[in-house]
Design a protein around this motif. Structure first.
Motif, PDB file in Angstrom:
ATOM      1  N   GLU A  81      -3.823  -1.436  11.287  1.00 21.77           N
ATOM      2  CA  GLU A  81      -4.350  -1.631  12.637  1.00 21.77           C
ATOM      3  C   GLU A  81      -3.142  -1.806  13.545  1.00 21.77           C
ATOM      4  O   GLU A  81      -2.268  -2.626  13.262  1.00 21.77           O
ATOM      5  N   THR A 126     -10.448   7.908   3.901  1.00 21.76           N
ATOM      6  CA  THR A 126     -11.881   8.077   3.647  1.00 21.76           C
ATOM      7  C   THR A 126     -12.104   9.149   2.583  1.00 21.76           C
ATOM      8  O   THR A 126     -11.180   9.851   2.181  1.00 21.76           O
ATOM      9  N   VAL A 147      -7.370   1.854  14.423  1.00 20.68           N
ATOM     10  CA  VAL A 147      -7.609   1.458  13.033  1.00 20.68           C
ATOM     11  C   VAL A 147      -7.553   2.721  12.188  1.00 20.68           C
ATOM     12  O   VAL A 147      -8.342   3.642  12.385  1.00 20.68           O
ATOM     13  N   TYR A 148      -6.611   2.750  11.248  1.00 19.62           N
ATOM     14  CA  TYR A 148      -6.427   3.910  10.377  1.00 19.62           C
ATOM     15  C   TYR A 148      -6.946   3.578   8.983  1.00 19.62           C
ATOM     16  O   TYR A 148      -6.634   2.520   8.440  1.00 19.62           O
ATOM     17  N   LEU A 149      -7.743   4.503   8.424  1.00 24.15           N
ATOM     18  CA  LEU A 149      -8.227   4.282   7.077  1.00 24.15           C
ATOM     19  C   LEU A 149      -8.364   5.592   6.328  1.00 24.15           C
ATOM     20  O   LEU A 149      -8.597   6.643   6.922  1.00 24.15           O
ATOM     21  N   ASP A 180     -13.719   3.375   1.306  1.00 25.59           N
ATOM     22  CA  ASP A 180     -12.627   3.670   2.224  1.00 25.59           C
ATOM     23  C   ASP A 180     -11.550   2.606   2.075  1.00 25.59           C
ATOM     24  O   ASP A 180     -11.825   1.476   1.661  1.00 25.59           O
ATOM     25  N   HIS A 181     -10.317   2.971   2.434  1.00 23.43           N
ATOM     26  CA  HIS A 181      -9.200   2.034   2.334  1.00 23.43           C
ATOM     27  C   HIS A 181      -8.547   1.857   3.702  1.00 23.43           C
ATOM     28  O   HIS A 181      -7.896   2.777   4.198  1.00 23.43           O
ATOM     29  N   PRO A 182      -8.722   0.693   4.328  1.00 24.74           N
ATOM     30  CA  PRO A 182      -8.035   0.437   5.596  1.00 24.74           C
ATOM     31  C   PRO A 182      -6.529   0.388   5.350  1.00 24.74           C
ATOM     32  O   PRO A 182      -6.068  -0.301   4.435  1.00 24.74           O
ATOM     33  N   LEU A 183      -5.777   1.125   6.150  1.00 27.48           N
ATOM     34  CA  LEU A 183      -4.323   1.144   6.003  1.00 27.48           C
ATOM     35  C   LEU A 183      -3.629   0.257   7.016  1.00 27.48           C
ATOM     36  O   LEU A 183      -2.771  -0.539   6.664  1.00 27.48           O
ATOM     37  N   GLN A 218       0.873  -1.162   0.000  1.00 34.11           N
ATOM     38  CA  GLN A 218       0.000   0.000   0.000  1.00 34.11           C
ATOM     39  C   GLN A 218       0.916   1.219   0.000  1.00 34.11           C
ATOM     40  O   GLN A 218       1.711   1.389   0.922  1.00 34.11           O
ATOM     41  N   TYR A 240      -3.452   7.108  -3.072  1.00 40.93           N
ATOM     42  CA  TYR A 240      -3.368   5.742  -2.560  1.00 40.93           C
ATOM     43  C   TYR A 240      -3.281   4.742  -3.704  1.00 40.93           C
ATOM     44  O   TYR A 240      -3.983   4.876  -4.707  1.00 40.93           O
ATOM     45  N   CYS A 275      -7.862  10.407  -2.008  1.00 43.52           N
ATOM     46  CA  CYS A 275      -8.738  10.390  -0.835  1.00 43.52           C
ATOM     47  C   CYS A 275      -8.538  11.705  -0.091  1.00 43.52           C
ATOM     48  O   CYS A 275      -7.450  12.285  -0.119  1.00 43.52           O
TER      49      CYS A 275
END
Length: 144
Positions: free
Chosen positions: A137, A125, A121-123, A132-135, A76, A87, A108
């Motif tokens: 944890e 948005t 938890v970072y994402l 959304d894209h989770p980056l 990523q 992203y 984003c």
């Protein structure tokens, strides 16, 4: 003649295998990646540094390399230009990777932090394609 052809073909096959070196976690760390194994995060302080720069609206870019249970890397890449995030996701080296991942990238507008128990938890948005894209944890201790 046939025997030498097989020897040559076999040698080329062996040599071509040597050039296809895996992107190991050691190489990823050497390159400054944030590395997520199944149960361990390495170079988490680099992600915290990225967050700090985003809060100050300073440009920065990171690569998060996550390893599957089989040991295949998934990349990523995130670039922050001071206003928005760019992203991309590349799972091409994963045996079970997705051909429809976001290698071309998208923009984003925000980086959001949620908390589930002790885990942050970072994402990303407000993305152009609507998802959304989770980056990452991580616990606070992993980011120090």
């Amino acid at each position: 003649m046939k025997k030498s052809w097989f020897c040559l073909a076999g040698s080329l096959l062996v040599l071509s295998g040597c050039g296809n070196e895996n992107y190991t976690s050691e190489k990823a760390l050497k390159n400054g990646d944030i590395v997520r194994h199944m149960t361990e995060l390495e170079n988490g302080e680099r992600f915290q540094e990225f967050i700090n720069r985003v809060e100050r609206q300073e440009t920065d870019d990171i690569r998060i390399t996550s390893y599957t249970i089989e040991g295949d890397p998934i990349f990523q890449d995130v670039t922050y230009d001071g206003k928005q995030f760019h992203y991309s996701l590349d799972s091409s080296q994963d045996e079970f990777g997705n051909e429809a991942d976001d290698r071309d990238g998208e923009s984003c507008q925000a980086l959001k932090k949620d908390q589930i128990d002790e885990t942050h938890v970072y994402l990303l948005t407000d993305c152009a394609e609507g998802e959304d894209h989770p980056l990452l944890e991580a616990t606070a201790a992993e980011l120090e």
